[in-house]
Design a protein around this motif. Sequence first.
Motif, PDB file in Angstrom:
ATOM      1  N   ASP A  56       0.830  -1.209   0.000  1.00 21.51           N
ATOM      2  CA  ASP A  56       0.000   0.000   0.000  1.00 21.51           C
ATOM      3  C   ASP A  56       0.865   1.260   0.000  1.00 21.51           C
ATOM      4  O   ASP A  56       0.558   2.240  -0.695  1.00 21.51           O
ATOM      5  CB  ASP A  56      -0.929   0.008   1.213  1.00 21.51           C
ATOM      6  N   VAL A  57       1.945   1.233   0.785  1.00 21.51           N
ATOM      7  CA  VAL A  57       2.862   2.380   0.815  1.00 21.51           C
ATOM      8  C   VAL A  57       3.538   2.543  -0.543  1.00 21.51           C
ATOM      9  O   VAL A  57       3.684   3.661  -1.058  1.00 21.51           O
ATOM     10  CB  VAL A  57       3.904   2.208   1.930  1.00 21.51           C
ATOM     11  N   LEU A  58       3.961   1.435  -1.127  1.00 21.38           N
ATOM     12  CA  LEU A  58       4.607   1.492  -2.443  1.00 21.38           C
ATOM     13  C   LEU A  58       3.672   2.080  -3.485  1.00 21.38           C
ATOM     14  O   LEU A  58       4.086   2.897  -4.318  1.00 21.38           O
ATOM     15  CB  LEU A  58       5.038   0.086  -2.884  1.00 21.38           C
ATOM     16  N   ALA A  59       2.416   1.679  -3.449  1.00 18.01           N
ATOM     17  CA  ALA A  59       1.446   2.180  -4.430  1.00 18.01           C
ATOM     18  C   ALA A  59       1.255   3.682  -4.282  1.00 18.01           C
ATOM     19  O   ALA A  59       1.207   4.410  -5.290  1.00 18.01           O
ATOM     20  CB  ALA A  59       0.115   1.448  -4.264  1.00 18.01           C
ATOM     21  N   ARG A  60       1.139   4.167  -3.043  1.00 17.19           N
ATOM     22  CA  ARG A  60       0.966   5.618  -2.842  1.00 17.19           C
ATOM     23  C   ARG A  60       2.189   6.388  -3.311  1.00 17.19           C
ATOM     24  O   ARG A  60       2.066   7.455  -3.934  1.00 17.19           O
ATOM     25  CB  ARG A  60       0.679   5.905  -1.364  1.00 17.19           C
ATOM     26  N   ALA A  61       3.375   5.854  -3.032  1.00 19.42           N
ATOM     27  CA  ALA A  61       4.596   6.540  -3.457  1.00 19.42           C
ATOM     28  C   ALA A  61       4.689   6.587  -4.978  1.00 19.42           C
ATOM     29  O   ALA A  61       5.077   7.608  -5.561  1.00 19.42           O
ATOM     30  CB  ALA A  61       5.821   5.840  -2.864  1.00 19.42           C
ATOM     31  N   ALA A  62       4.329   5.490  -5.641  1.00 15.83           N
ATOM     32  CA  ALA A  62       4.407   5.444  -7.104  1.00 15.83           C
ATOM     33  C   ALA A  62       3.386   6.355  -7.762  1.00 15.83           C
ATOM     34  O   ALA A  62       3.616   6.872  -8.862  1.00 15.83           O
ATOM     35  CB  ALA A  62       4.215   4.006  -7.583  1.00 15.83           C
ATOM     36  N   ALA A  63       2.258   6.572  -7.093  1.00 14.80           N
ATOM     37  CA  ALA A  63       1.210   7.421  -7.660  1.00 14.80           C
ATOM     38  C   ALA A  63       1.579   8.896  -7.640  1.00 14.80           C
ATOM     39  O   ALA A  63       1.006   9.686  -8.397  1.00 14.80           O
ATOM     40  CB  ALA A  63      -0.099   7.202  -6.901  1.00 14.80           C
ATOM     41  N   VAL A  65       4.637  10.306  -8.264  1.00 10.82           N
ATOM     42  CA  VAL A  65       5.887  10.665  -8.942  1.00 10.82           C
ATOM     43  C   VAL A  65       5.745  10.514 -10.453  1.00 10.82           C
ATOM     44  O   VAL A  65       4.778   9.939 -10.961  1.00 10.82           O
ATOM     45  CB  VAL A  65       7.056   9.786  -8.436  1.00 10.82           C
ATOM     46  N   ASP A  66       6.743  11.023 -11.155  1.00  8.14           N
ATOM     47  CA  ASP A  66       6.776  10.895 -12.613  1.00  8.14           C
ATOM     48  C   ASP A  66       7.316   9.541 -13.055  1.00  8.14           C
ATOM     49  O   ASP A  66       7.007   9.072 -14.153  1.00  8.14           O
ATOM     50  CB  ASP A  66       7.661  11.986 -13.214  1.00  8.14           C
ATOM     51  N   ALA A  67       8.178   8.942 -12.210  1.00  7.39           N
ATOM     52  CA  ALA A  67       8.811   7.682 -12.604  1.00  7.39           C
ATOM     53  C   ALA A  67       9.228   6.907 -11.360  1.00  7.39           C
ATOM     54  O   ALA A  67       9.480   7.488 -10.302  1.00  7.39           O
ATOM     55  CB  ALA A  67      10.033   7.954 -13.481  1.00  7.39           C
ATOM     56  N   VAL A  68       9.315   5.591 -11.532  1.00  4.44           N
ATOM     57  CA  VAL A  68       9.799   4.690 -10.492  1.00  4.44           C
ATOM     58  C   VAL A  68      11.007   3.940 -11.037  1.00  4.44           C
ATOM     59  O   VAL A  68      11.001   3.489 -12.192  1.00  4.44           O
ATOM     60  CB  VAL A  68       8.713   3.676 -10.078  1.00  4.44           C
ATOM     61  N   VAL A  69      12.039   3.809 -10.201  1.00  7.54           N
ATOM     62  CA  VAL A  69      13.159   2.929 -10.525  1.00  7.54           C
ATOM     63  C   VAL A  69      13.249   1.882  -9.428  1.00  7.54           C
ATOM     64  O   VAL A  69      13.413   2.214  -8.255  1.00  7.54           O
ATOM     65  CB  VAL A  69      14.490   3.689 -10.640  1.00  7.54           C
ATOM     66  N   HIS A  70      13.141   0.624  -9.810  1.00 11.41           N
ATOM     67  CA  HIS A  70      13.090  -0.487  -8.870  1.00 11.41           C
ATOM     68  C   HIS A  70      14.443  -1.194  -8.840  1.00 11.41           C
ATOM     69  O   HIS A  70      14.804  -1.888  -9.795  1.00 11.41           O
ATOM     70  CB  HIS A  70      11.981  -1.448  -9.303  1.00 11.41           C
ATOM     71  N   THR A  71      15.193  -0.990  -7.754  1.00 12.07           N
ATOM     72  CA  THR A  71      16.486  -1.672  -7.595  1.00 12.07           C
ATOM     73  C   THR A  71      16.517  -2.564  -6.370  1.00 12.07           C
ATOM     74  O   THR A  71      17.519  -3.233  -6.129  1.00 12.07           O
ATOM     75  CB  THR A  71      17.646  -0.658  -7.493  1.00 12.07           C
ATOM     76  N   ALA A  72      15.441  -2.574  -5.573  1.00  6.61           N
ATOM     77  CA  ALA A  72      15.425  -3.328  -4.324  1.00  6.61           C
ATOM     78  C   ALA A  72      15.094  -4.799  -4.578  1.00  6.61           C
ATOM     79  O   ALA A  72      14.432  -5.152  -5.551  1.00  6.61           O
ATOM     80  CB  ALA A  72      14.397  -2.741  -3.357  1.00  6.61           C
ATOM     81  N   ALA A  89       1.835  -3.624  -7.470  1.00  4.03           N
ATOM     82  CA  ALA A  89       1.223  -2.512  -6.743  1.00  4.03           C
ATOM     83  C   ALA A  89       1.684  -1.173  -7.292  1.00  4.03           C
ATOM     84  O   ALA A  89       0.883  -0.237  -7.467  1.00  4.03           O
ATOM     85  CB  ALA A  89       1.552  -2.614  -5.255  1.00  4.03           C
ATOM     86  N   MET A  90       2.972  -1.061  -7.580  1.00  2.68           N
ATOM     87  CA  MET A  90       3.488   0.207  -8.096  1.00  2.68           C
ATOM     88  C   MET A  90       3.012   0.470  -9.517  1.00  2.68           C
ATOM     89  O   MET A  90       2.666   1.602  -9.869  1.00  2.68           O
ATOM     90  CB  MET A  90       5.022   0.215  -8.002  1.00  2.68           C
ATOM     91  N   LEU A  91       2.971  -0.546 -10.353  1.00  2.00           N
ATOM     92  CA  LEU A  91       2.485  -0.366 -11.720  1.00  2.00           C
ATOM     93  C   LEU A  91       1.004  -0.017 -11.752  1.00  2.00           C
ATOM     94  O   LEU A  91       0.567   0.777 -12.597  1.00  2.00           O
ATOM     95  CB  LEU A  91       2.743  -1.628 -12.541  1.00  2.00           C
ATOM     96  N   ASP A  92       0.234  -0.592 -10.832  1.00  3.69           N
ATOM     97  CA  ASP A  92      -1.197  -0.276 -10.779  1.00  3.69           C
ATOM     98  C   ASP A  92      -1.446   1.197 -10.447  1.00  3.69           C
ATOM     99  O   ASP A  92      -2.525   1.726 -10.746  1.00  3.69           O
ATOM    100  CB  ASP A  92      -1.899  -1.170  -9.750  1.00  3.69           C
ATOM    101  N   ALA A  93      -0.457   1.851  -9.822  1.00  2.00           N
ATOM    102  CA  ALA A  93      -0.571   3.279  -9.526  1.00  2.00           C
ATOM    103  C   ALA A  93      -0.325   4.137 -10.757  1.00  2.00           C
ATOM    104  O   ALA A  93      -0.485   5.363 -10.706  1.00  2.00           O
ATOM    105  CB  ALA A  93       0.404   3.663  -8.412  1.00  2.00           C
ATOM    106  N   LYS A  94       0.113   3.507 -11.845  1.00  2.00           N
ATOM    107  CA  LYS A  94       0.287   4.146 -13.162  1.00  2.00           C
ATOM    108  C   LYS A  94       1.276   5.319 -13.167  1.00  2.00           C
ATOM    109  O   LYS A  94       0.935   6.433 -13.587  1.00  2.00           O
ATOM    110  CB  LYS A  94      -1.065   4.596 -13.729  1.00  2.00           C
ATOM    111  N   PRO A  95       2.505   5.065 -12.725  1.00  2.00           N
ATOM    112  CA  PRO A  95       3.535   6.104 -12.907  1.00  2.00           C
ATOM    113  C   PRO A  95       3.828   6.278 -14.398  1.00  2.00           C
ATOM    114  O   PRO A  95       3.582   5.360 -15.196  1.00  2.00           O
ATOM    115  CB  PRO A  95       4.749   5.531 -12.169  1.00  2.00           C
TER     116      PRO A  95
END
Length: 281
Positions: A56-63, A65-72, A89-95
């Motif tokens: 849920d936190v990841l989704a809110r953060a991704a929503a 911003v302009d872009a997400v970079v996933h290195t974790a 979850a992050m992709l569903d937020a549609k960055p």
Amino acid sequence: MDIFVTGASGYIGSALTRTLIARGHRVRGLARSAAAEAVVRGHGAEPVRAALTDVDVLARAAADVDAVVHTAATETADRADVDRAAVTAMLDAKPGAFITTTGAPRARSSRTPVAEDDTAPVEGPLAWLAEAEARVLESGSRGAVVRPPMVYGDGGGPVSRLVAQAAADGVARHIGDGANRWSTVHVRDLALAYALLLETEATGVFHVSDGHESMADLMTAIGARAGVPVASWSLDEALATHGWGAGFLAADAVLDASRITALGWTPAVGLGIPRDLLSTS
């Protein structure tokens, strides 16, 4: 740009966060502990306190911003499941853009450079990486995948772990004659590649490499840094001691980086692993 970076306190994520801040971007970085929060702040970014399982936190953060970079990534047996849930979850937020990280073993084992579409069979412990790449590339966001090879530099990463292992074992070992070769990249040059992908409209898979080293040369440099001799052992011995991951050190992983260089990327920092390890600067 406003960018959310997972793994922002880690080896690759730290280099990336510092690079993005230096290039004028605003970064929010995932931090799973107070210590990680301090690291992220030290890079000049805003921490987002959560674990990779806090979807849920990841989704809110991704929503936001302009872009997400996933290195974790987790180091647990459920790594594939954790990654699937987090990325979904992050992709569903549609960055607007999403860049994920896989690795050289996704490409076909070869002693000559292979392009991004020349992939390994989808089998074995890392078979889930094929799904992880497709998930991003087939999403509604502008998707890109980075496949780092052997990452070195700045005193961390897999090469640093190999030095520590050699010191603990009292010997640096390559498998067989050590003639197999791996592509390499300095962590700060890798960070520049991520930044370039963010700052362009690039999509697809990208290999990032500054050269290729034989395992014999790599272990010679590691032995010199650790102050131990260099020896050969068999693949069976390596697997019995270090598990299935040792098999990757017997393979060839030479990547063709012409796609990223065509976008203007060129190594600016890297010396090559042996020279980096033996350098006194």
